[in-house]
Design a protein around this motif. Structure first.
Motif, PDB file in Angstrom:
ATOM      1  N   ALA A   1     -11.073   4.048  -9.549  1.00 35.97           N
ATOM      2  CA  ALA A   1     -10.328   5.052  -8.768  1.00 35.97           C
ATOM      3  C   ALA A   1     -10.591   6.456  -9.324  1.00 35.97           C
TER       4      ALA A   1
ATOM      5  N   ILE B   1      -3.472  -6.508  -4.947  1.00 34.92           N
ATOM      6  CA  ILE B   1      -3.419  -5.398  -5.920  1.00 34.92           C
ATOM      7  C   ILE B   1      -3.722  -4.112  -5.163  1.00 34.92           C
TER       8      ILE B   1
ATOM      9  N   CYS C   1       0.838  -1.211   0.000  1.00 30.24           N
ATOM     10  CA  CYS C   1       0.000   0.000   0.000  1.00 30.24           C
ATOM     11  C   CYS C   1       0.866   1.252   0.000  1.00 30.24           C
TER      12      CYS C   1
ATOM     13  N   MET D   1      -6.639  -4.460 -12.944  1.00 27.42           N
ATOM     14  CA  MET D   1      -5.967  -3.154 -12.923  1.00 27.42           C
ATOM     15  C   MET D   1      -6.738  -2.129 -13.763  1.00 27.42           C
TER      16      MET D   1
ATOM     17  N   VAL E   1      -4.263   0.085  -5.905  1.00 25.88           N
ATOM     18  CA  VAL E   1      -4.458   1.121  -6.939  1.00 25.88           C
ATOM     19  C   VAL E   1      -4.605   2.484  -6.265  1.00 25.88           C
TER      20      VAL E   1
ATOM     21  N   ALA F   1       2.629   1.775  -3.344  1.00 24.36           N
ATOM     22  CA  ALA F   1       1.730   2.309  -4.378  1.00 24.36           C
ATOM     23  C   ALA F   1       1.429   3.788  -4.124  1.00 24.36           C
TER      24      ALA F   1
ATOM     25  N   LYS G   1       1.562   4.616  -8.368  1.00 24.27           N
ATOM     26  CA  LYS G   1       1.357   3.623  -9.442  1.00 24.27           C
ATOM     27  C   LYS G   1       0.684   2.364  -8.884  1.00 24.27           C
ATOM     28  N   THR G   2      -0.140   1.758  -9.731  1.00 22.02           N
ATOM     29  CA  THR G   2      -0.778   0.486  -9.366  1.00 22.02           C
ATOM     30  C   THR G   2       0.282  -0.580  -9.152  1.00 22.02           C
ATOM     31  N   HIS G   3       0.124  -1.368  -8.099  1.00 18.63           N
ATOM     32  CA  HIS G   3       1.021  -2.500  -7.845  1.00 18.63           C
ATOM     33  C   HIS G   3       0.209  -3.794  -7.890  1.00 18.63           C
TER      34      HIS G   3
ATOM     35  N   ILE H   1      -5.995   4.777  -1.393  1.00 21.76           N
ATOM     36  CA  ILE H   1      -5.637   3.636  -2.258  1.00 21.76           C
ATOM     37  C   ILE H   1      -6.745   2.576  -2.123  1.00 21.76           C
TER      38      ILE H   1
ATOM     39  N   ASP I   1      -7.227  -1.322  -1.983  1.00 19.94           N
ATOM     40  CA  ASP I   1      -6.389  -2.488  -1.677  1.00 19.94           C
ATOM     41  C   ASP I   1      -7.257  -3.745  -1.707  1.00 19.94           C
TER      42      ASP I   1
ATOM     43  N   GLU J   1      -8.561   0.967 -11.946  1.00 15.40           N
ATOM     44  CA  GLU J   1      -8.072   2.329 -12.212  1.00 15.40           C
ATOM     45  C   GLU J   1      -9.216   3.222 -12.690  1.00 15.40           C
TER      46      GLU J   1
END
Ligand code: SME
Length: 223
Positions: A214, A178, A146, A207, A180, A149, A154-156, A191, A193, A211
């Motif tokens: 988000a 993941i 977290c 993703m 975002v 990111a 950036k998205t992980h 974020i 999570d 995104e």
């Protein structure tokens, strides 16, 4: 009944019957794609009232269809609500139930929720609304998935959390994750999570849709 216009996606993928009763949509605009065919560019939504059925996902839908329902329901829920607690709480419910309705590995998701910028500590995240077991309360930027990111904006996607240096194991059952970032005016405000109890729980499709989600949240909420 509220009636509002939204221009969101160019897709006809999700048939109306898969939508819950709380949101009905009517096609209102098409754009010619040449060769005599056309593409849907806008829906008009009729919103009755916020209803638990929004979190009902039909078994057998594809990942893309499930996320399409999440995005549609979220768009409707955010239309008359700007409070971030309210909107992230409902979004956590939509995500958790959508992923549970999908085949493995998505249905092995064991945590879905939010960390937001901690108002009393710069460069720190604090736990927000979620679905799942009790989780770490605060995470510094740069720490864990977290924090990484949030810091990198950036998205992980982490296929195996045991191979991610500094992963924070809130729940030892989690195997992949993941994260975002939610960006508003060039800054991280929160974020998303999501944890999964099996390895490789997430891919580019998660993703892509997360995104977009988000972006919706960033615009819809007062953070
Ligand atoms: N695993 C996260 C911590 C949060 S929990 O998964 C809910 C991380 O490494 O940042």
């Amino acid at each position: 009944m509220a009636d509002f216009f939204v221009k969101r996606r160019q897709t006809t993928e999700c048939p109306n019957k898969r939508f819950s009763l709380s949101v009905q949509r009517r096609e209102i605009a098409r754009k010619s794609t040449g060769k005599g065919s056309s593409k849907l560019v806008a829906w008009r939504y009729k919103v009755d009232e916020v209803h638990a059925d929004s979190s009902t996902f039909v078994a057998g839908v594809s990942k893309s269809q499930a996320y399409d329902q999440v995005l549609t329901q979220a768009t409707a829920l955010f239309a008359h609500q700007t409070n971030w607690v309210c909107n992230t709480a409902n979004t956590a419910s939509l995500l958790y139930h959508a992923l549970q309705a999908l085949p493995s590995p998505s249905n092995k998701v064991n945590w879905a929720g939010f960390y937001v910028l901690d108002p009393s500590h710069p460069n720190q995240l604090i736990l927000g609304p979620f679905q799942g077991k009790v989780a770490c309360q605060t995470i510094k930027f740069g720490k864990g998935v977290c924090g990484a990111a949030a810091q990198s904006e950036k998205t992980h996607i982490v296929p195996d959390v045991e191979k991610f240096p500094g992963h924070i194991a809130c729940d030892s059952e989690s195997r992949s994750e993941i994260v975002v970032p939610v960006m508003k005016e060039g800054k991280v405000v929160a974020i998303i999570d999501i944890d999964c109890a099996v390895e490789e729980g997430f891919n580019w499709e998660d993703m892509k849709h997360l995104e977009e989600l988000a972006g919706l949240l960033a615009d819809a909420c007062v953070w």
